[in-house]
Design a protein around this motif. Structure first.
Motif, PDB file in Angstrom:
ATOM      1  N   GLN A   1      23.347 -42.263 -22.714  1.00  0.00           N
ATOM      2  CA  GLN A   1      24.456 -41.926 -23.598  1.00  0.00           C
ATOM      3  C   GLN A   1      25.633 -42.879 -23.360  1.00  0.00           C
ATOM      4  O   GLN A   1      25.992 -43.190 -22.223  1.00  0.00           O
ATOM      5  CB  GLN A   1      24.893 -40.481 -23.364  1.00  0.00           C
ATOM      6  CG  GLN A   1      23.805 -39.465 -23.686  1.00  0.00           C
ATOM      7  CD  GLN A   1      24.278 -38.034 -23.516  1.00  0.00           C
ATOM      8  OE1 GLN A   1      25.464 -37.753 -23.503  1.00  0.00           O
ATOM      9  NE2 GLN A   1      23.333 -37.114 -23.394  1.00  0.00           N
ATOM     10  N   GLU A   2      26.242 -43.299 -24.455  1.00  0.00           N
ATOM     11  CA  GLU A   2      27.336 -44.259 -24.395  1.00  0.00           C
ATOM     12  C   GLU A   2      28.531 -43.705 -23.626  1.00  0.00           C
ATOM     13  O   GLU A   2      29.220 -44.446 -22.908  1.00  0.00           O
ATOM     14  CB  GLU A   2      27.767 -44.650 -25.812  1.00  0.00           C
ATOM     15  CG  GLU A   2      28.773 -45.781 -25.869  1.00  0.00           C
ATOM     16  CD  GLU A   2      28.192 -47.121 -25.426  1.00  0.00           C
ATOM     17  OE1 GLU A   2      28.975 -48.036 -25.125  1.00  0.00           O
ATOM     18  OE2 GLU A   2      26.943 -47.244 -25.378  1.00  0.00           O
TER      19      GLU A   2
ATOM     20  N   TYR B   1      28.022 -44.204 -19.980  1.00  0.00           N
ATOM     21  CA  TYR B   1      28.185 -45.627 -19.655  1.00  0.00           C
ATOM     22  C   TYR B   1      29.665 -45.996 -19.568  1.00  0.00           C
ATOM     23  O   TYR B   1      30.100 -46.669 -18.630  1.00  0.00           O
ATOM     24  CB  TYR B   1      27.499 -46.487 -20.713  1.00  0.00           C
ATOM     25  CG  TYR B   1      27.824 -47.958 -20.601  1.00  0.00           C
ATOM     26  CD1 TYR B   1      27.253 -48.743 -19.604  1.00  0.00           C
ATOM     27  CD2 TYR B   1      28.709 -48.570 -21.504  1.00  0.00           C
ATOM     28  CE1 TYR B   1      27.551 -50.094 -19.494  1.00  0.00           C
ATOM     29  CE2 TYR B   1      29.012 -49.918 -21.398  1.00  0.00           C
ATOM     30  CZ  TYR B   1      28.433 -50.672 -20.395  1.00  0.00           C
ATOM     31  OH  TYR B   1      28.737 -52.008 -20.283  1.00  0.00           O
ATOM     32  N   LYS B   2      30.458 -45.552 -20.522  1.00  0.00           N
ATOM     33  CA  LYS B   2      31.882 -45.870 -20.547  1.00  0.00           C
ATOM     34  C   LYS B   2      32.594 -45.307 -19.315  1.00  0.00           C
ATOM     35  O   LYS B   2      33.468 -45.964 -18.727  1.00  0.00           O
ATOM     36  CB  LYS B   2      32.525 -45.324 -21.816  1.00  0.00           C
ATOM     37  CG  LYS B   2      32.081 -46.027 -23.094  1.00  0.00           C
ATOM     38  CD  LYS B   2      32.522 -47.483 -23.105  1.00  0.00           C
ATOM     39  CE  LYS B   2      32.176 -48.144 -24.427  1.00  0.00           C
ATOM     40  NZ  LYS B   2      32.569 -49.586 -24.446  1.00  0.00           N
ATOM     41  N   THR B   3      32.228 -44.093 -18.928  1.00  0.00           N
ATOM     42  CA  THR B   3      32.842 -43.473 -17.746  1.00  0.00           C
ATOM     43  C   THR B   3      32.547 -44.282 -16.493  1.00  0.00           C
ATOM     44  O   THR B   3      33.447 -44.574 -15.691  1.00  0.00           O
ATOM     45  CB  THR B   3      32.336 -42.039 -17.564  1.00  0.00           C
ATOM     46  OG1 THR B   3      32.706 -41.255 -18.704  1.00  0.00           O
ATOM     47  CG2 THR B   3      32.927 -41.408 -16.305  1.00  0.00           C
TER      48      THR B   3
ATOM     49  N   VAL C   1      14.868 -41.091 -24.197  1.00  0.00           N
ATOM     50  CA  VAL C   1      15.724 -42.271 -24.053  1.00  0.00           C
ATOM     51  C   VAL C   1      17.115 -42.001 -24.637  1.00  0.00           C
ATOM     52  O   VAL C   1      18.137 -42.298 -24.013  1.00  0.00           O
ATOM     53  CB  VAL C   1      15.090 -43.497 -24.743  1.00  0.00           C
ATOM     54  CG1 VAL C   1      16.075 -44.661 -24.795  1.00  0.00           C
ATOM     55  CG2 VAL C   1      13.821 -43.916 -24.013  1.00  0.00           C
ATOM     56  N   GLU C   2      17.155 -41.411 -25.824  1.00  0.00           N
ATOM     57  CA  GLU C   2      18.439 -41.133 -26.476  1.00  0.00           C
ATOM     58  C   GLU C   2      19.264 -40.129 -25.686  1.00  0.00           C
ATOM     59  O   GLU C   2      20.493 -40.208 -25.637  1.00  0.00           O
ATOM     60  CB  GLU C   2      18.191 -40.629 -27.895  1.00  0.00           C
ATOM     61  CG  GLU C   2      17.594 -41.682 -28.818  1.00  0.00           C
ATOM     62  CD  GLU C   2      17.224 -41.111 -30.178  1.00  0.00           C
ATOM     63  OE1 GLU C   2      17.426 -39.890 -30.376  1.00  0.00           O
ATOM     64  OE2 GLU C   2      16.740 -41.877 -31.037  1.00  0.00           O
TER      65      GLU C   2
ATOM     66  N   GLY D   1      26.434 -52.232 -10.168  1.00  0.00           N
ATOM     67  CA  GLY D   1      26.949 -52.967 -11.310  1.00  0.00           C
ATOM     68  C   GLY D   1      26.279 -52.566 -12.606  1.00  0.00           C
ATOM     69  O   GLY D   1      26.360 -53.289 -13.601  1.00  0.00           O
ATOM     70  N   SER D   2      25.621 -51.398 -12.611  1.00  0.00           N
ATOM     71  CA  SER D   2      24.963 -50.899 -13.814  1.00  0.00           C
ATOM     72  C   SER D   2      25.088 -49.380 -13.862  1.00  0.00           C
ATOM     73  O   SER D   2      25.288 -48.725 -12.843  1.00  0.00           O
ATOM     74  CB  SER D   2      23.486 -51.306 -13.836  1.00  0.00           C
ATOM     75  OG  SER D   2      22.818 -50.791 -12.693  1.00  0.00           O
ATOM     76  N   ALA D   3      24.955 -48.832 -15.063  1.00  0.00           N
ATOM     77  CA  ALA D   3      25.108 -47.384 -15.236  1.00  0.00           C
ATOM     78  C   ALA D   3      23.859 -46.614 -14.818  1.00  0.00           C
ATOM     79  O   ALA D   3      23.959 -45.516 -14.284  1.00  0.00           O
ATOM     80  CB  ALA D   3      25.462 -47.062 -16.685  1.00  0.00           C
ATOM     81  N   TRP D   4      22.671 -47.204 -15.053  1.00  0.00           N
ATOM     82  CA  TRP D   4      21.428 -46.507 -14.729  1.00  0.00           C
ATOM     83  C   TRP D   4      20.492 -47.424 -13.940  1.00  0.00           C
ATOM     84  O   TRP D   4      20.400 -48.618 -14.197  1.00  0.00           O
ATOM     85  CB  TRP D   4      20.710 -46.043 -15.996  1.00  0.00           C
ATOM     86  CG  TRP D   4      21.430 -44.947 -16.721  1.00  0.00           C
ATOM     87  CD1 TRP D   4      21.410 -43.602 -16.435  1.00  0.00           C
ATOM     88  CD2 TRP D   4      22.290 -45.096 -17.847  1.00  0.00           C
ATOM     89  NE1 TRP D   4      22.210 -42.918 -17.320  1.00  0.00           N
ATOM     90  CE2 TRP D   4      22.764 -43.808 -18.202  1.00  0.00           C
ATOM     91  CE3 TRP D   4      22.723 -46.186 -18.604  1.00  0.00           C
ATOM     92  CZ2 TRP D   4      23.632 -43.591 -19.273  1.00  0.00           C
ATOM     93  CZ3 TRP D   4      23.591 -45.982 -19.665  1.00  0.00           C
ATOM     94  CH2 TRP D   4      24.029 -44.689 -19.989  1.00  0.00           C
ATOM     95  N   THR D   5      19.797 -46.822 -12.983  1.00  0.00           N
ATOM     96  CA  THR D   5      18.793 -47.528 -12.193  1.00  0.00           C
ATOM     97  C   THR D   5      17.424 -46.996 -12.568  1.00  0.00           C
ATOM     98  O   THR D   5      17.113 -45.828 -12.337  1.00  0.00           O
ATOM     99  CB  THR D   5      19.026 -47.319 -10.688  1.00  0.00           C
ATOM    100  OG1 THR D   5      20.345 -47.755 -10.343  1.00  0.00           O
ATOM    101  CG2 THR D   5      18.005 -48.086  -9.870  1.00  0.00           C
ATOM    102  N   ILE D   6      16.600 -47.841 -13.177  1.00  0.00           N
ATOM    103  CA  ILE D   6      15.259 -47.440 -13.611  1.00  0.00           C
ATOM    104  C   ILE D   6      14.245 -47.873 -12.561  1.00  0.00           C
ATOM    105  O   ILE D   6      14.182 -49.047 -12.190  1.00  0.00           O
ATOM    106  CB  ILE D   6      14.912 -48.074 -14.968  1.00  0.00           C
ATOM    107  CG1 ILE D   6      15.913 -47.616 -16.040  1.00  0.00           C
ATOM    108  CG2 ILE D   6      13.489 -47.715 -15.381  1.00  0.00           C
ATOM    109  CD1 ILE D   6      15.713 -48.293 -17.379  1.00  0.00           C
TER     110      ILE D   6
END
Length: 235
Positions: free
Chosen positions: A211-212, A215-217, A206-207, A131-136
């Protein structure tokens, strides 16, 4: 990291999470002998449990799902990131969460200790990762001492391998406080470039990672997958 009592006394997570078709297992599974923990894909766990879950829920469970208002499902949020951390690192995870959200505008995000209370850990892990784009992965001195941490990072890595849109979604991070030395980092994580908070290039890292467009994909795939699963379950 969620097996024992968390430092977060009240679960502050207020986003709406629908019922996940995740494995419905007890917390005893997470507290078992670490040698018996298998490296598995979260997707496989969910798939293997579908048949059992359907038998348990039956017609009554199906009718209950049909009664869920459509507007409630629309309130569910696809997160930017989730931070998996050792139980003793809850405060540090909250600090990193605040750093990413407030200083870099990467929101919404969550730490694992904030996942809804009263649900099996594997279900929360599945919901958090998928349910999230990245797992830290918060790499601290406590990381290797926590069996649940080891299970989480192995399953997260396998999930990123088995699901194409999750490729490069697992981000190891060494925070400022008690970072795990590189030489003690598990080999599987040494192959991934870690975020180094004390590095001068941290902001650039981080930047480049969050990337947005990525995330959108992932958000689009997440919505399509959930909608398809709901239609198949109702049918």
């Amino acid at each position: 990291m969620g097996i024992g009592k968390s430092k977060v006394g009240i679960c502050p997570f207020s986003l709406s999470w629908g019922k996940s078709h995740s494995v419905d297992t007890s917390q005893d599974h997470c507290e078992s002998d670490p040698k018996k923990l298998e490296v598995i894909s979260l997707g496989d766990v969910v798939e293997q449990n579908n048949t059992t879950e359907e038998q348990i829920d039956g017609q009554e469970g199906a009718e209950a799902r049909e009664e869920i208002p459509e507007e409630e499902a629309e309130e569910e949020v696809f997160l930017k990131f989730v931070i998996l951390h050792a139980e003793d690192d809850t405060d540090e995870a909250l600090r990193v969460q605040s750093l990413l959200q407030n200083d870099f505008g990467i929101k919404p995000g969550i730490i694992f200790a904030e996942m809804p209370c009263g649900r099996p850990h594997l279900q929360n892990l599945d919901d958090a990762v998928n349910g999230s784009a990245w797992t830290i992965l918060l790499l601290t001195e406590n990381f290797l001492r926590d069996t649940w941490c080891n299970f989480q990072f192995y399953t997260s890595l396998m999930n990123s391998v088995n699901r194409q849109h999750k490729y490069n979604s697992v981000i190891p991070m060494r925070p400022l406080n008690s970072p795990l030395p590189r030489e003690r980092t598990p080999f599987a994580l040494q192959t991934i470039n870690a975020l180094e908070e004390e590095s001068r290039g941290f902001s650039t890292q981080v930047e480049r990672i969050f990337q947005e467009s990525v995330y959108k994909t992932q958000q689009t795939i997440w919505r399509e997958t959930r909608n398809l699963a709901q239609r198949q379950f109702i049918a």
